[in-house]
Design a protein around this motif. Structure first.
Motif, short mmCIF file in Angstrom:
data_model
loop_
_atom_site.label_atom_id
_atom_site.label_comp_id
_atom_site.label_asym_id
_atom_site.label_seq_id
_atom_site.Cartn_x
_atom_site.Cartn_y
_atom_site.Cartn_z
N LYS A 1 0.86 -1.20 0.00
CA LYS A 1 0.00 0.00 0.00
C LYS A 1 0.88 1.24 0.00
O LYS A 1 1.97 1.24 0.57
CB LYS A 1 -0.88 0.01 1.24
CG LYS A 1 -1.97 -1.04 1.22
CD LYS A 1 -3.00 -0.75 2.32
CE LYS A 1 -4.26 -1.59 2.16
NZ LYS A 1 -4.02 -3.02 1.91
N LEU A 2 0.41 2.29 -0.63
CA LEU A 2 1.13 3.56 -0.61
C LEU A 2 0.86 4.27 0.71
O LEU A 2 -0.23 4.14 1.27
CB LEU A 2 0.69 4.46 -1.77
CG LEU A 2 0.86 3.91 -3.18
CD1 LEU A 2 0.48 4.99 -4.19
CD2 LEU A 2 2.28 3.44 -3.42
N THR B 1 -1.58 8.63 -13.65
CA THR B 1 -0.36 7.84 -13.81
C THR B 1 -0.11 6.98 -12.56
O THR B 1 0.22 5.80 -12.67
CB THR B 1 0.85 8.75 -14.08
OG1 THR B 1 0.67 9.39 -15.35
CG2 THR B 1 2.16 7.97 -14.08
N MET B 2 -0.30 7.58 -11.39
CA MET B 2 -0.09 6.82 -10.15
C MET B 2 -1.07 5.66 -10.03
O MET B 2 -0.71 4.56 -9.64
CB MET B 2 -0.20 7.75 -8.94
CG MET B 2 0.96 8.71 -8.76
SD MET B 2 2.54 7.88 -8.42
CE MET B 2 2.18 7.11 -6.84
N GLU B 3 -2.34 5.92 -10.39
CA GLU B 3 -3.37 4.86 -10.32
C GLU B 3 -2.99 3.67 -11.19
O GLU B 3 -3.05 2.52 -10.76
CB GLU B 3 -4.72 5.40 -10.84
CG GLU B 3 -5.46 6.30 -9.88
CD GLU B 3 -6.71 6.91 -10.55
OE1 GLU B 3 -7.35 7.69 -9.87
OE2 GLU B 3 -6.98 6.60 -11.73
N ILE B 4 -2.61 3.98 -12.43
CA ILE B 4 -2.29 2.90 -13.38
C ILE B 4 -0.98 2.23 -13.00
O ILE B 4 -0.85 1.01 -13.04
CB ILE B 4 -2.20 3.46 -14.82
CG1 ILE B 4 -3.54 4.08 -15.24
CG2 ILE B 4 -1.77 2.37 -15.80
CD1 ILE B 4 -3.46 4.89 -16.52
N HIS B 5 0.00 3.07 -12.59
CA HIS B 5 1.35 2.55 -12.32
C HIS B 5 1.34 1.59 -11.13
O HIS B 5 1.90 0.49 -11.18
CB HIS B 5 2.28 3.74 -12.08
CG HIS B 5 3.72 3.44 -12.29
ND1 HIS B 5 4.70 4.40 -12.18
CD2 HIS B 5 4.38 2.29 -12.58
CE1 HIS B 5 5.88 3.84 -12.41
NE2 HIS B 5 5.70 2.56 -12.65
N HIS B 6 0.68 2.02 -10.06
CA HIS B 6 0.61 1.18 -8.86
C HIS B 6 -0.45 0.08 -9.01
O HIS B 6 -0.17 -1.10 -8.80
CB HIS B 6 0.32 2.05 -7.63
CG HIS B 6 0.18 1.28 -6.36
ND1 HIS B 6 -1.05 0.93 -5.84
CD2 HIS B 6 1.10 0.78 -5.49
CE1 HIS B 6 -0.87 0.25 -4.71
NE2 HIS B 6 0.41 0.15 -4.48
N GLY B 7 -1.64 0.49 -9.42
CA GLY B 7 -2.77 -0.43 -9.40
C GLY B 7 -2.76 -1.44 -10.54
O GLY B 7 -3.38 -2.51 -10.42
N LYS B 8 -2.09 -1.13 -11.63
CA LYS B 8 -2.03 -2.06 -12.77
C LYS B 8 -0.62 -2.62 -12.99
O LYS B 8 -0.42 -3.83 -12.95
CB LYS B 8 -2.50 -1.36 -14.06
CG LYS B 8 -3.88 -0.76 -13.98
CD LYS B 8 -4.98 -1.80 -13.87
CE LYS B 8 -6.36 -1.14 -13.91
NZ LYS B 8 -7.42 -2.09 -13.51
#
Ligand code: MN
Length: 202
Positions: free
Chosen positions: A6-7, A22-29
Motif C-alpha cells: 500500500k502507498l 499515472t499513479m493509479e495505473i502505475h501502482h494499481g495495474k
C-alpha cells in the motif's frame, strides 16, 4: 506470496509532479501485474522460500519471468517509498548521506547532474539508481527493463537507496516524450529521509 504494498500517500498526493492517473495505473495495474506474475513464477518452486534479495542476487540462474517480475516487484516497492508529498528537496546537509554525496560526487548538484544524465540516457525502458557499492561508496548507475543493482547481471552492483522509473508508463500521460522534465520533477518529491534511512542500513 508477495503482496502489492500500500502507498503511504494518496494517488494524487504527488501532483503536479506526478499526476493522479499515472499513479493509479502505475501502482494499481503495472506494479500489481509484476506482483501477481512474480508469485506465479515462483509458486511451487524452491524460490518461494528464499528471500527476495537472495533471489535477485542470483537472478542469472533463474527464468526471465523471475528476473522481470521479481525486479518489477522490488523496484516499484522501493520507488513508492523514496517519494513523498513532503519531499525536502535536499538531503540533510549535516547527515551522513549529505556528507557522503559531497565526498563521492563533489556536491549535491553534481550528483543530481549525474543521476539525471543516467536517467535521461537510459535507452528504452529502465531505471536510474543511487547505490551504495560494496566498498561503501555511492555510485550512480542505470539498468535496463526491470533489472536492478542487486542483480548479479548488473553492470554496477550494490544496494539501491534511490531509484527512478524511466519507463514511459511512469510519465507519458503527463510528460509525453519529455523525459528530462519528468526527471527534474522527480527531485521535487524525493523523500530524502527515506533515502538516508536506506543509506544508514546499507
Ligand atoms: Mn514502472
Amino acid at each position: 506470496m508477495y503482496e502489492l504494498p500500500k502507498l503511504s500517500y494518496e494517488y494524487g498526493a504527488l501532483e503536479p509532479h506526478i499526476d493522479t492517473r499515472t499513479m493509479e495505473i502505475h501502482h494499481g495495474k503495472h506494479h500489481a501485474g509484476y506482483t501477481s506474475k512474480f508469485n506465479a513464477a515462483i509458486d511451487g518452486t524452491d524460490l518461494a522460500d528464499q528471500k527476495l534479495e537472495d533471489i535477485l542476487a542470483q537472478v542469472s540462474k533463474h527464468s526471465t519471468a523471475v528476473r522481470n517480475n521479481g525486479g518489477g516487484f522490488f523496484n516499484h516497492s522501493l520507488f513508492w517509498e523514496v517519494m513523498s508529498p513532503n519531499g525536502s528537496g535536499l538531503p540533510d546537509a549535516a547527515g551522513k548521506l549529505g556528507h557522503a554525496i559531497t565526498e563521492d560526487f563533489g556536491s549535491f548538484d553534481s550528483f543530481k547532474d549525474q543521476f539525471s544524465a543516467a536517467a535521461g540516457s537510459r535507452f528504452g525502458s529502465g531505471w536510474a539508481w543511487l547505490v551504495v557499492t560494496e566498498n561503501g561508496h555511492l555510485a550512480v548507475t542505470s539498468t535496463p527493463n526491470q533489472d536492478n543493482p542487486l542483480m548479479d547481471v548488473a553492470d554496477v552492483q550494490g544496494t539501491p537507496i534511490l531509484g527512478l522509473d524511466v519507463w514511459e508508463h511512469a510519465y507519458y500521460l503527463n510528460y509525453q516524450n519529455r523525459r528530462p522534465d519528468y526527471v527534474g520533477a522527480f527531485f521535487s518529491v524525493v523523500n530524502w529521509d527515506e533515502v538516508e534511512k536506506r543509506f544508514n542500513q546499507a
